[in-house]
Design a protein around this motif. Structure first.
Motif, PDB file in Angstrom:
ATOM      1  N   HIS A 133      26.974  -4.244   4.575  1.00 16.81           N
ATOM      2  CA  HIS A 133      27.428  -3.217   3.618  1.00 16.81           C
ATOM      3  C   HIS A 133      26.833  -3.478   2.235  1.00 16.81           C
ATOM      4  O   HIS A 133      26.312  -2.566   1.584  1.00 16.81           O
ATOM      5  N   LEU A 134      26.895  -4.732   1.783  1.00 17.23           N
ATOM      6  CA  LEU A 134      26.354  -5.076   0.466  1.00 17.23           C
ATOM      7  C   LEU A 134      24.845  -4.901   0.431  1.00 17.23           C
ATOM      8  O   LEU A 134      24.290  -4.422  -0.562  1.00 17.23           O
ATOM      9  N   VAL A 145      34.658 -14.042  10.722  1.00 22.99           N
ATOM     10  CA  VAL A 145      33.266 -14.148  11.184  1.00 22.99           C
ATOM     11  C   VAL A 145      32.637 -12.758  11.304  1.00 22.99           C
ATOM     12  O   VAL A 145      31.505 -12.527  10.857  1.00 22.99           O
ATOM     13  N   MET A 192      47.034 -12.259   1.539  1.00 25.05           N
ATOM     14  CA  MET A 192      47.997 -12.108   0.447  1.00 25.05           C
ATOM     15  C   MET A 192      49.404 -12.469   0.914  1.00 25.05           C
ATOM     16  O   MET A 192      50.205 -13.006   0.149  1.00 25.05           O
ATOM     17  N   LEU A 235      36.795  -1.224   7.264  1.00 25.49           N
ATOM     18  CA  LEU A 235      38.080  -0.851   6.662  1.00 25.49           C
ATOM     19  C   LEU A 235      39.232  -1.612   7.310  1.00 25.49           C
ATOM     20  O   LEU A 235      40.026  -2.265   6.624  1.00 25.49           O
ATOM     21  N   ALA A 279      38.827  -5.693   7.200  1.00 24.60           N
ATOM     22  CA  ALA A 279      38.903  -6.258   5.851  1.00 24.60           C
ATOM     23  C   ALA A 279      40.299  -6.094   5.259  1.00 24.60           C
ATOM     24  O   ALA A 279      40.853  -7.032   4.683  1.00 24.60           O
ATOM     25  N   LEU A 280      40.885  -4.903   5.405  1.00 25.34           N
ATOM     26  CA  LEU A 280      42.183  -4.686   4.760  1.00 25.34           C
ATOM     27  C   LEU A 280      43.276  -5.528   5.423  1.00 25.34           C
ATOM     28  O   LEU A 280      44.137  -6.090   4.732  1.00 25.34           O
ATOM     29  N   VAL A 339      30.405  -7.109   5.987  1.00 27.32           N
ATOM     30  CA  VAL A 339      30.384  -7.049   4.522  1.00 27.32           C
ATOM     31  C   VAL A 339      28.975  -7.297   3.995  1.00 27.32           C
ATOM     32  O   VAL A 339      28.502  -6.587   3.097  1.00 27.32           O
ATOM     33  N   PHE A 340      28.286  -8.291   4.562  1.00 30.69           N
ATOM     34  CA  PHE A 340      26.935  -8.568   4.065  1.00 30.69           C
ATOM     35  C   PHE A 340      26.008  -7.395   4.363  1.00 30.69           C
ATOM     36  O   PHE A 340      25.144  -7.051   3.544  1.00 30.69           O
ATOM     37  N   ALA A 351      45.268  -8.333   3.483  1.00 29.82           N
ATOM     38  CA  ALA A 351      46.731  -8.240   3.372  1.00 29.82           C
ATOM     39  C   ALA A 351      47.399  -9.467   3.986  1.00 29.82           C
ATOM     40  O   ALA A 351      48.380  -9.992   3.448  1.00 29.82           O
ATOM     41  N   HIS A 353      42.759  -8.363   7.063  1.00 29.39           N
ATOM     42  CA  HIS A 353      42.432  -9.747   6.684  1.00 29.39           C
ATOM     43  C   HIS A 353      42.944 -10.033   5.263  1.00 29.39           C
ATOM     44  O   HIS A 353      43.590 -11.067   5.017  1.00 29.39           O
ATOM     45  N   TRP A 369      46.728 -16.580  12.545  1.00 29.28           N
ATOM     46  CA  TRP A 369      45.756 -17.644  12.255  1.00 29.28           C
ATOM     47  C   TRP A 369      44.441 -17.365  12.985  1.00 29.28           C
ATOM     48  O   TRP A 369      43.355 -17.457  12.406  1.00 29.28           O
ATOM     49  N   ILE A 412      31.789 -11.241   7.922  1.00 27.56           N
ATOM     50  CA  ILE A 412      30.580 -11.728   7.258  1.00 27.56           C
ATOM     51  C   ILE A 412      29.409 -10.804   7.591  1.00 27.56           C
ATOM     52  O   ILE A 412      28.635 -10.400   6.718  1.00 27.56           O
ATOM     53  N   ARG A 417      40.356 -16.067  11.493  1.00 24.93           N
ATOM     54  CA  ARG A 417      39.079 -16.697  11.806  1.00 24.93           C
ATOM     55  C   ARG A 417      38.124 -15.744  12.519  1.00 24.93           C
ATOM     56  O   ARG A 417      36.941 -15.662  12.186  1.00 24.93           O
TER      57      ARG A 417
END
Lengths: 143, 148
Positions: B44-45, B35, B91, B80, B83-84, B41-42, B88, B86, B27, B38, B31
């Motif tokens: 990277h984008l 953070v 899911m 990598l 994100a993966l 990823v942002f 998995a 997080h 949990w 964000i 979180r």
């Protein structure tokens, strides 16, 4: 949800179903929809991530293999897919911040509905910045 | 503002198992990594999809240019792993909610295996990347590649 495995012989009391969802904090309202959207966007992003790690791994095979696969990301259909991916990521990111606030800050817990609409507002603003630019790149002829 | 009464949970409180509570740390991980992601990823984008020519600029030379810098190597490694894991773990939450019977351990196993395989693959790709795979990589690097 309907199985009552291990509930023994005691019959559950019959409770009439409400006419519309009532009685809980989240059901049927902003809280539920943010939860639904968080799961859908998260799942979509996860499966893209699996593919994206594999396609990026082609840089270790050969430049031709990588360039060939990456070139498919540049056609308009995949361009729309990238737009959808960013739509999902920005919602998941902003709603994730909302979840953290709701978890740790009592004010945010009480105002989670307001925070949902703030998430939607920030989502729209960020996408208004990204989508026109991205779609011009994708559909705008030679780059 | 009306006060809403929240019903008591229908299931008993989870039993405490040992000192290390994996679910609690999962949990917390969601979180904390969320953070950090964000930012990652942002960023990277922004660099790969928004700045310059956007997605049209991406090719082997683009990747070689980024991974010539330790900054992007560290950035992409963190991206990598965070994100993966997080994804998995998210899911796993869905599997625990929706998968019944034997399907549940099957899907949990698939998540674990795919995560370990892709983390290993992705990390190896980042740290064994060879820009000389493309002989047309220009400039001083081209000279270094032919000299080898």
């Amino acid at each position: 949800m309907t199985s009552q495995a291990g509930s023994g012989t005691v019959a559950a009391p019959r409770i009439p179903a409400p006419q519309r969802p009532v009685g809980t904090l989240y059901r049927g309202r902003e809280g539920m929809w943010s939860w639904v959207l968080h799961r859908i966007t998260g799942t979509a992003i996860y499966f893209f991530l699996l593919v994206h790690i594999l396609d990026t791994s082609l840089v270790r095979v050969s430049s031709e293999a990588y360039d060939a696969v990456i070139s498919t990301y540049k056609n308009p259909i995949m361009g729309l897919g990238e737009a959808g991916l960013v739509v999902a990521i920005v919602f998941h990111a902003m709603n994730g911040l909302r979840i953290i606030l709701v978890d740790f800050w009592p004010w945010a817990t009480r105002h989670q509905r307001l925070l949902f609409w703030i998430v939607v507002g920030v989502w729209v603003v960020l996408l208004a910045g990204f989508l026109p630019r991205h779609l011009m790149v994708v559909f705008g002829g030679e780059g | 503002m009306t006060t809403e009464t929240i019903q008591a949970p229908r299931s008993a409180a989870a039993a405490r198992r040992g000192r290390f509570n994996l679910e609690k740390w999962g949990w917390i991980y969601m979180r904390v990594s969320g953070v950090v992601l964000i930012v990652l990823v942002f960023g990277h984008l922004y660099v790969n999809l928004f700045s310059g020519e956007g997605v049209r600029a991406i090719d082997f030379a683009f990747v070689a240019g980024k991974w010539a810098s330790p900054f992007w190597i560290v950035w992409d490694t963190l991206l990598l792993w965070l994100a993966l894991i997080h994804g998995a773990n998210g899911m796993r939450t869905l599997v625990n909610d929706y998968a019944r019977g034997r399907l549940r351990p099957l899907l949990q196993g698939a998540l674990l295996v795919s995560t370990v395989v892709l983390l290993t693959l992705g990390t190896l790709v980042i740290y064994t990347f060879d820009p000389c795979l493309d002989p047309s990589v220009a400039g001083d690097l081209g000279a270094v590649c032919t000299a080898r």
